[in-house]
Every structure is written in C-alpha cells, then in structure tokens.
Design a protein around this motif. Structure first.
Motif, PDB file in Angstrom:
ATOM      1  N   ASP A  96       0.860  -1.183   0.000  1.00 31.70           N
ATOM      2  CA  ASP A  96       0.000   0.000   0.000  1.00 31.70           C
ATOM      3  C   ASP A  96       0.895   1.231   0.000  1.00 31.70           C
ATOM      4  OD1 ASP A  96      -2.187   1.688   0.185  1.00 31.70           O
ATOM      5  OD2 ASP A  96      -2.279   1.562   2.377  1.00 31.70           O
ATOM      6  N   LEU A  97       0.791   2.064  -1.049  1.00 32.44           N
ATOM      7  CA  LEU A  97       1.664   3.228  -1.171  1.00 32.44           C
ATOM      8  C   LEU A  97       1.243   4.347  -0.225  1.00 32.44           C
ATOM      9  CD1 LEU A  97       2.255   3.421  -5.034  1.00 32.44           C
ATOM     10  CD2 LEU A  97       3.441   2.066  -3.299  1.00 32.44           C
ATOM     11  N   GLN A  98       2.250   5.067   0.304  1.00 36.43           N
ATOM     12  CA  GLN A  98       2.012   6.139   1.268  1.00 36.43           C
ATOM     13  C   GLN A  98       2.972   7.289   1.003  1.00 36.43           C
ATOM     14  OE1 GLN A  98       2.216   4.472   5.266  1.00 36.43           O
ATOM     15  NE2 GLN A  98       1.522   2.506   4.487  1.00 36.43           N
ATOM     16  N   ARG A  99       2.776   8.393   1.720  1.00 34.33           N
ATOM     17  CA  ARG A  99       3.611   9.580   1.544  1.00 34.33           C
ATOM     18  C   ARG A  99       4.980   9.429   2.222  1.00 34.33           C
ATOM     19  NH1 ARG A  99       0.921  13.901  -0.534  1.00 34.33           N
ATOM     20  NH2 ARG A  99      -1.355  13.769  -0.552  1.00 34.33           N
ATOM     21  N   HIS A 100       5.940  10.204   1.702  1.00 39.19           N
ATOM     22  CA  HIS A 100       7.290  10.325   2.257  1.00 39.19           C
ATOM     23  C   HIS A 100       8.150   9.086   1.982  1.00 39.19           C
ATOM     24  CE1 HIS A 100       5.956  14.007   4.041  1.00 39.19           C
ATOM     25  NE2 HIS A 100       5.061  13.400   4.810  1.00 39.19           N
ATOM     26  N   THR A 101       9.452   9.219   2.289  1.00 44.08           N
ATOM     27  CA  THR A 101      10.414   8.144   2.017  1.00 44.08           C
ATOM     28  C   THR A 101      11.423   8.066   3.156  1.00 44.08           C
ATOM     29  OG1 THR A 101      10.221   8.646  -0.348  1.00 44.08           O
ATOM     30  CG2 THR A 101      12.013   7.175   0.319  1.00 44.08           C
ATOM     31  N   ALA A 102      11.213   7.152   4.061  1.00 48.63           N
ATOM     32  CA  ALA A 102      12.096   6.981   5.225  1.00 48.63           C
ATOM     33  C   ALA A 102      13.020   5.785   4.999  1.00 48.63           C
ATOM     34  CB  ALA A 102      11.282   6.807   6.503  1.00 48.63           C
ATOM     35  N   ILE A 103      14.011   5.974   4.142  1.00 46.79           N
ATOM     36  CA  ILE A 103      14.919   4.875   3.820  1.00 46.79           C
ATOM     37  C   ILE A 103      15.654   4.383   5.062  1.00 46.79           C
ATOM     38  CG2 ILE A 103      16.972   4.211   2.508  1.00 46.79           C
ATOM     39  CD1 ILE A 103      16.118   6.171   0.340  1.00 46.79           C
ATOM     40  N   GLY A 104      16.113   5.317   5.876  1.00 43.85           N
ATOM     41  CA  GLY A 104      16.843   4.933   7.079  1.00 43.85           C
ATOM     42  C   GLY A 104      16.011   4.087   8.024  1.00 43.85           C
ATOM     43  N   SER A 105      14.729   4.422   8.143  1.00 45.48           N
ATOM     44  CA  SER A 105      13.839   3.640   8.999  1.00 45.48           C
ATOM     45  C   SER A 105      13.692   2.213   8.471  1.00 45.48           C
ATOM     46  CB  SER A 105      12.459   4.308   9.080  1.00 45.48           C
ATOM     47  OG  SER A 105      12.536   5.580   9.678  1.00 45.48           O
ATOM     48  N   GLY A 106      13.561   2.089   7.143  1.00 40.89           N
ATOM     49  CA  GLY A 106      13.448   0.756   6.558  1.00 40.89           C
ATOM     50  C   GLY A 106      14.679  -0.088   6.799  1.00 40.89           C
ATOM     51  N   LEU A 107      15.850   0.530   6.671  1.00 37.15           N
ATOM     52  CA  LEU A 107      17.093  -0.199   6.925  1.00 37.15           C
ATOM     53  C   LEU A 107      17.221  -0.593   8.395  1.00 37.15           C
ATOM     54  CD1 LEU A 107      19.761   1.740   4.814  1.00 37.15           C
ATOM     55  CD2 LEU A 107      18.901  -0.579   4.416  1.00 37.15           C
ATOM     56  N   MET A 108      16.874   0.327   9.297  1.00 40.07           N
ATOM     57  CA  MET A 108      17.039   0.043  10.715  1.00 40.07           C
ATOM     58  C   MET A 108      16.104  -1.072  11.164  1.00 40.07           C
ATOM     59  SD  MET A 108      19.138   1.151  12.915  1.00 40.07           S
ATOM     60  CE  MET A 108      19.452   0.643  14.597  1.00 40.07           C
ATOM     61  N   LEU A 109      14.853  -1.072  10.672  1.00 38.94           N
ATOM     62  CA  LEU A 109      13.925  -2.135  11.037  1.00 38.94           C
ATOM     63  C   LEU A 109      14.395  -3.472  10.471  1.00 38.94           C
ATOM     64  CD1 LEU A 109      11.365  -3.045  12.408  1.00 38.94           C
ATOM     65  CD2 LEU A 109      10.057  -2.281  10.407  1.00 38.94           C
ATOM     66  N   SER A 110      14.963  -3.447   9.280  1.00 38.84           N
ATOM     67  CA  SER A 110      15.513  -4.679   8.699  1.00 38.84           C
ATOM     68  C   SER A 110      16.656  -5.213   9.558  1.00 38.84           C
ATOM     69  CB  SER A 110      16.010  -4.411   7.273  1.00 38.84           C
ATOM     70  OG  SER A 110      14.958  -4.003   6.425  1.00 38.84           O
ATOM     71  N   LEU A 111      17.525  -4.305  10.007  1.00 38.14           N
ATOM     72  CA  LEU A 111      18.645  -4.712  10.864  1.00 38.14           C
ATOM     73  C   LEU A 111      18.134  -5.284  12.180  1.00 38.14           C
ATOM     74  CD1 LEU A 111      21.759  -4.727  11.254  1.00 38.14           C
ATOM     75  CD2 LEU A 111      21.503  -2.485  12.338  1.00 38.14           C
ATOM     76  N   ALA A 112      17.157  -4.620  12.782  1.00 38.12           N
ATOM     77  CA  ALA A 112      16.600  -5.099  14.046  1.00 38.12           C
ATOM     78  C   ALA A 112      15.961  -6.473  13.887  1.00 38.12           C
ATOM     79  CB  ALA A 112      15.572  -4.104  14.570  1.00 38.12           C
ATOM     80  N   THR A 113      15.385  -6.739  12.717  1.00 36.37           N
ATOM     81  CA  THR A 113      14.777  -8.044  12.473  1.00 36.37           C
ATOM     82  C   THR A 113      15.838  -9.131  12.354  1.00 36.37           C
ATOM     83  OG1 THR A 113      12.935  -6.948  11.326  1.00 36.37           O
ATOM     84  CG2 THR A 113      13.189  -9.312  10.973  1.00 36.37           C
ATOM     85  N   LEU A 114      17.005  -8.778  11.814  1.00 41.02           N
ATOM     86  CA  LEU A 114      18.109  -9.737  11.736  1.00 41.02           C
ATOM     87  C   LEU A 114      18.688 -10.064  13.106  1.00 41.02           C
ATOM     88  CD1 LEU A 114      20.155  -8.557   8.608  1.00 41.02           C
ATOM     89  CD2 LEU A 114      18.772 -10.635   8.811  1.00 41.02           C
TER      90      LEU A 114
END
Length: 207
Positions: A96-114
């Motif tokens: 589902d597409l949404q506003r803004h682009t938080a690339i850093g947030s996406g990377l950090m959540l991916s790291l936390a999941t690892l």
C-alpha cells in the motif's frame, strides 16, 4: 557507502545481486512511497519492484528465510522472516503506497529483524518526523539512538548469516539519515545491497 547507490536511477529494474552462499536470512527493504507510482519504468516503478521481489523470492533455495520490510513515512515489518514462499508473495502483492520516504527507517527495522535478541530501539526510527523536528527530542540529522548496550564492532561484510537488499527509487525525505544507518549495519558486519528504480530524467507520479 552502499547507500549512495540507492539514489542512482537505472533505466530498467534489472539487477543481478550476488550474495554470499552462506546466507540464511535475507531482508528485503522495499520503498512504497507515492513516487513509486511513476511510470517511467513500465508499467510502474512499484509494479517493477514487486515483480523483481517475486522473482528473487522464487529463485532462493528452500532453506533461506526471507523477511519483508516496507517503508514510506514509516517502516513496517509486513512479513517476518519465513521459508514459506506463498506468504512472501502474498505480502508483496498487498503493498500500500504512502507519503514520504524513510529509507533509514526501513534499513534500521531490517537490521533489528536480523538481530531480534539485541533489543535495538526502533521508536525514533520508525516514527519519522520532519526535517529539524525536535518534538521527539532528536533532529532528523542527529546521530541515531542505538540500543542501550553497544554491540561489539566487527569488520564490514563479516556477518555471514544474513543481508539486507534495499529497493528504492530515490533519496530519503524523512526519518534518520540512511548513511548513518548503513554505518550501523556495517559495524555489525551486515551487507546492504541496493537496487534503484527509475530513469535518469525522472518522472511525475500521480498522487
């Protein structure tokens, strides 16, 4: 750094990502910002990203777990790491597409999941915030707040059990600086591979 490649547009969403053979968990961090509606890559950037993600999932060995994080104004774990390819494809199909682009947030959540056992704090990363916004006690470009016990630093690329693949069409507009987060990933030995979507001249997205 690896994140610099995320803002380099490519004419077609075709990329060969060479991964170390020992990987057992791969996180896909996928941009679902409104700009991904742009049709400079047919039929659209988001459709091309979804097709690339499906192809990647289906090509992996059965013993490899894959997780999916999406990011726009915030980041969300839409599919925890799993070997179930049907669940992964279903997650990809319901973006589902949404506003803004938080690339850093996406990377950090991916790291936390690892590294779920390390208790990495995500609140300041996934909440977003406008440039210079100090309502949460931290400006956009302030150094990221890490978990309470700093990890033992290891050589970049030395973590062999997992990796992050970032799929995006541009630069971050909100959230933590992705370069800072990429350094955090490197300090933990995690490789970040990037795939860009879009043509060099850009395109307007219907929002």
């Amino acid at each position: 750094m690896a994140m610099v490649a995320a803002i380099v547009a490519i004419a077609r969403p075709e990329a060969v990502v060479t991964l170390p053979s020992g990987l057992r968990t791969i996180m896909l961090a996928i941009d679902v910002s409104l700009s991904m509606r742009a049709a400079d890559v047919e039929p659209s950037r988001i459709a091309a990203a979804q097709a690339a993600a499906r192809t990647f999932v289906q090509a992996q060995p059965g013993d490899v777990r894959i997780g999916i994080v999406t990011f726009a104004g915030t980041a969300a774990l839409v599919q925890p790491p799993t070997r179930n390819r049907e669940d992964l494809i279903a997650a990809i199909d319901r973006f589902d597409l949404q506003r803004h682009t938080a690339i850093g947030s996406g990377l950090m959540l991916s790291l936390a999941t690892l590294f779920p056992e390390e208790g990495i704090e995500l609140e300041s990363f996934t909440a977003g915030g406008a440039s210079g916004d100090r309502s949460r006690g931290r400006a956009l470009d302030a150094p990221p707040k890490l978990d309470k016990k700093p990890p033992v630093l290891v050589p970049p690329g030395s973590y062999k059990a997992g990796a992050i693949i970032l799929l995006t069409d541009g630069r971050r507009t909100i959230g933590p600086n992705p370069i800072d987060v990429a350094r955090i990933c490197a300090d933990r030995g995690v490789r970040v591979y990037t795939v860009g979507f879009g043509k060099a001249e850009g395109a307007m997205a219907n929002v």
